[in-house]
Write a protein that holds these residues in place. Structure first.
Motif, mmCIF file in Angstrom:
data_model
loop_
_atom_site.group_PDB
_atom_site.id
_atom_site.type_symbol
_atom_site.label_atom_id
_atom_site.label_comp_id
_atom_site.label_asym_id
_atom_site.label_seq_id
_atom_site.Cartn_x
_atom_site.Cartn_y
_atom_site.Cartn_z
ATOM 1 N N LEU A 1 0.819 -1.218 0.000
ATOM 2 C CA LEU A 1 0.000 0.000 0.000
ATOM 3 C C LEU A 1 0.852 1.267 0.000
ATOM 4 N N ASN A 2 1.994 1.237 0.680
ATOM 5 C CA ASN A 2 2.944 2.337 0.813
ATOM 6 C C ASN A 2 2.408 3.517 1.640
ATOM 7 N N SER A 3 1.230 3.990 1.356
ATOM 8 C CA SER A 3 0.607 5.077 2.106
ATOM 9 C C SER A 3 -0.875 4.723 2.255
ATOM 10 N N PHE A 4 -1.413 4.795 3.490
ATOM 11 C CA PHE A 4 -2.746 4.242 3.715
ATOM 12 C C PHE A 4 -3.382 4.786 4.996
ATOM 13 N N TYR A 5 -4.662 4.504 5.112
ATOM 14 C CA TYR A 5 -5.440 4.807 6.313
ATOM 15 C C TYR A 5 -5.838 3.474 6.951
ATOM 16 N N LEU A 6 -6.297 3.529 8.176
ATOM 17 C CA LEU A 6 -6.717 2.321 8.880
ATOM 18 C C LEU A 6 -7.806 1.594 8.092
ATOM 19 N N LYS A 7 -8.735 2.325 7.517
ATOM 20 C CA LYS A 7 -9.829 1.693 6.755
ATOM 21 C C LYS A 7 -9.289 0.950 5.533
ATOM 22 N N ASP A 8 -8.190 1.445 4.924
ATOM 23 C CA ASP A 8 -7.576 0.763 3.778
ATOM 24 C C ASP A 8 -7.042 -0.610 4.190
ATOM 25 N N ILE A 9 -6.445 -0.651 5.366
ATOM 26 C CA ILE A 9 -5.895 -1.922 5.862
ATOM 27 C C ILE A 9 -7.022 -2.916 6.087
ATOM 28 N N MET A 10 -8.092 -2.449 6.709
ATOM 29 C CA MET A 10 -9.214 -3.326 6.999
ATOM 30 C C MET A 10 -9.825 -3.869 5.699
ATOM 31 N N GLU A 11 -9.845 -3.070 4.665
ATOM 32 C CA GLU A 11 -10.394 -3.510 3.373
ATOM 33 C C GLU A 11 -9.442 -4.489 2.668
ATOM 34 N N GLN A 12 -8.138 -4.199 2.724
ATOM 35 C CA GLN A 12 -7.143 -4.974 1.969
ATOM 36 C C GLN A 12 -6.698 -6.260 2.670
ATOM 37 N N HIS A 13 -6.839 -6.321 3.995
ATOM 38 C CA HIS A 13 -6.340 -7.491 4.732
ATOM 39 C C HIS A 13 -7.132 -8.732 4.335
ATOM 40 N N PRO A 14 -6.419 -9.831 4.057
ATOM 41 C CA PRO A 14 -7.118 -11.065 3.674
ATOM 42 C C PRO A 14 -7.884 -11.671 4.860
ATOM 43 N N GLU A 15 -8.818 -12.536 4.551
ATOM 44 C CA GLU A 15 -9.594 -13.230 5.588
ATOM 45 C C GLU A 15 -8.690 -14.209 6.307
ATOM 46 N N PRO A 16 -8.865 -14.471 7.559
ATOM 47 C CA PRO A 16 -9.761 -13.797 8.494
ATOM 48 C C PRO A 16 -9.199 -12.428 8.870
ATOM 49 N N LYS A 17 -10.019 -11.446 8.803
ATOM 50 C CA LYS A 17 -9.596 -10.075 9.085
ATOM 51 C C LYS A 17 -9.429 -9.893 10.591
ATOM 52 N N PRO A 18 -8.329 -9.237 10.990
ATOM 53 C CA PRO A 18 -8.147 -8.976 12.421
ATOM 54 C C PRO A 18 -9.096 -7.872 12.887
ATOM 55 N N HIS A 19 -9.262 -7.787 14.190
ATOM 56 C CA HIS A 19 -10.102 -6.725 14.758
ATOM 57 C C HIS A 19 -9.396 -5.388 14.562
ATOM 58 N N GLN A 20 -10.157 -4.348 14.416
ATOM 59 C CA GLN A 20 -9.626 -3.003 14.185
ATOM 60 C C GLN A 20 -8.679 -2.574 15.305
ATOM 61 N N ASN A 21 -8.994 -2.936 16.559
ATOM 62 C CA ASN A 21 -8.121 -2.585 17.691
ATOM 63 C C ASN A 21 -6.764 -3.286 17.575
ATOM 64 N N THR A 22 -6.767 -4.524 17.075
ATOM 65 C CA THR A 22 -5.512 -5.261 16.878
ATOM 66 C C THR A 22 -4.651 -4.547 15.848
ATOM 67 N N VAL A 23 -5.252 -4.154 14.740
ATOM 68 C CA VAL A 23 -4.525 -3.447 13.684
ATOM 69 C C VAL A 23 -3.990 -2.131 14.228
ATOM 70 N N SER A 24 -4.788 -1.410 14.991
ATOM 71 C CA SER A 24 -4.347 -0.132 15.580
ATOM 72 C C SER A 24 -3.150 -0.335 16.491
ATOM 73 N N THR A 25 -3.178 -1.419 17.262
ATOM 74 C CA THR A 25 -2.050 -1.716 18.161
ATOM 75 C C THR A 25 -0.782 -1.964 17.356
ATOM 76 N N TYR A 26 -0.892 -2.749 16.298
ATOM 77 C CA TYR A 26 0.291 -3.026 15.473
ATOM 78 C C TYR A 26 0.782 -1.766 14.752
ATOM 79 N N LEU A 27 -0.128 -0.932 14.336
ATOM 80 C CA LEU A 27 0.281 0.331 13.704
ATOM 81 C C LEU A 27 1.090 1.169 14.685
#
Length: 160
Positions: free
Chosen positions: A20-46
């Motif tokens: 992605l190179n440059s992105f928003y949290l919503k982009d990650i949630m859309e692009q992440h393959p199944e099973p998608k992680p919870h939004q809070n998990t992604v935020s923690t990793y970010l």
């Protein structure tokens, strides 16, 4: 820039972020393959990856835009150097030998990449010499030399 180690989960997220190179949290949630992680998990990793220096943030209104700071090529170099240091005593030669022996790279690959003329020729061994075998198999020659020497010694003694 010092590069820090990534966990397996952080690496998996970074693989997506490098695409992605440059992105928003919503982009990650859309692009992440199944099973998608919870939004809070992604935020923690970010947050972790920002702290480690892999990502930067820019606040745009109420949301953050993330950008990759460490290119994938730089991370690959870091990993290869770490691998070489920890398992191959900083020897590129040993790394290359392993790659060749595991058939992960071929001599043709090396020729094309380096544009070198590398030829592996079979070693030509010289015909073995059998000095001791000759002595054992042809004892007459040795005895003659010995007898001749003895005769010469006897002649010298008689003259004295």
């Amino acid at each position: 820039m010092k590069i820090n180690h990534l966990t397996a989960a952080e690496e998996n997220f970074m693989k997506l972020f490098w695409k992605l190179n440059s992105f928003y949290l919503k982009d990650i949630m859309e692009q992440h393959p199944e099973p998608k992680p919870h939004q809070n998990t992604v935020s923690t990793y970010l947050k972790i990856l920002v702290e480690k220096g892999y990502l930067s943030t820019t606040k745009e209104g109420r949301i953050f835009k993330y950008s990759v700071l460490v290119p994938i090529e730089e991370y690959k170099r870091f990993l290869l150097k770490e691998l070489s240091h920890h398992f191959f005593n900083d020897s590129g030669k040993e790394v290359l030998e392993l790659l060749l022996s595991e058939k992960l790279i071929t001599q043709d690959d090396l020729k094309g990449y380096f544009d070198l003329k590398i030829e592996i020729k079979p070693v030509k061994n010289e015909a073995p010499t059998f000095e001791y075998a000759e002595e054992i198999l042809n004892p007459k020659k040795e005895k003659k030399k010995g007898k001749d020497k003895d005769k010469e010694k006897k002649k010298k003694k008689k003259k004295d």
